[in-house]
Design a protein around this motif. Structure first.
Motif, PDB file in Angstrom:
ATOM      1  N   CYS A  87       0.838  -1.192   0.000  1.00 18.69           N
ATOM      2  CA  CYS A  87       0.000   0.000   0.000  1.00 18.69           C
ATOM      3  C   CYS A  87       0.879   1.251   0.000  1.00 18.69           C
ATOM      4  N   CYS A  90      -0.152   3.357   3.535  1.00 21.95           N
ATOM      5  CA  CYS A  90       0.202   2.923   4.894  1.00 21.95           C
ATOM      6  C   CYS A  90       1.375   1.942   4.912  1.00 21.95           C
ATOM      7  N   CYS A 108      -4.301  -0.357  -0.046  1.00 24.30           N
ATOM      8  CA  CYS A 108      -4.973  -1.504   0.553  1.00 24.30           C
ATOM      9  C   CYS A 108      -6.454  -1.169   0.730  1.00 24.30           C
ATOM     10  N   CYS A 111      -7.299   1.566   3.439  1.00 27.09           N
ATOM     11  CA  CYS A 111      -7.023   2.945   3.026  1.00 27.09           C
ATOM     12  C   CYS A 111      -8.035   3.398   1.980  1.00 27.09           C
TER      13      CYS A 111
HETATM   14 ZN   LIG Z   1      -3.133   1.082   3.288  1.00 26.09          ZN
END
Ligand SMILES: [Zn+2]
Length: 121
Positions: A87, A90, A108, A111
């Motif tokens: 991701c 994050c 992801c 998120c």
């Molecule tokens: Zn993420």
């Protein structure tokens, strides 16, 4: 997800997008040609306006297909760099299930969801 699986999914995605783009370009040519045949070039003519709207819609769809191809190319670069499936927001791994459904995903699911919620207010 391993690089081999990623490449396989991305190859398929790229082929689909390229095919969609080719179909759209063929439709675009058809519209332009039939417009030329019937000599409709005035946008104030009702038929001319319809053709203009169709062309605009096809143009937008073609743009989407083109950006999908670009997204696949960017994802293939990430596969080579070893950052595919991570991701961008994050830094956690993106789930295989999500990558299988959407191999060009850069975020992801958590998120992506959080951003959608924010967008909705
Ligand atoms: Zn993420």
């Amino acid at each position: 997800m391993d690089a081999r699986t990623a490449r396989r999914l991305l190859d398929r995605e790229r082929r689909d997008a390229a095919q969609r783009l080719a179909d759209l370009e063929a439709s675009f040519t058809d519209i332009v040609e039939s417009a030329t045949d019937s000599n409709v070039d005035d946008e104030h003519d009702p038929e001319g306006a319809t053709i203009a709207a169709e062309r605009q819609q096809l143009g937008a769809l073609a743009e989407q297909a083109r950006s999908q191809v670009a997204a696949v190319d960017a994802a293939l670069v990430r596969v080579t760099a070893g950052t595919f499936g991570v991701c961008e927001r994050c830094g956690r791994p993106i789930g295989d299930e999500r990558l299988e459904a959407r191999p060009t995903a850069t975020w992801c699911i958590d998120c992506a969801r959080r951003t959608e919620q924010r967008a909705r207010g």
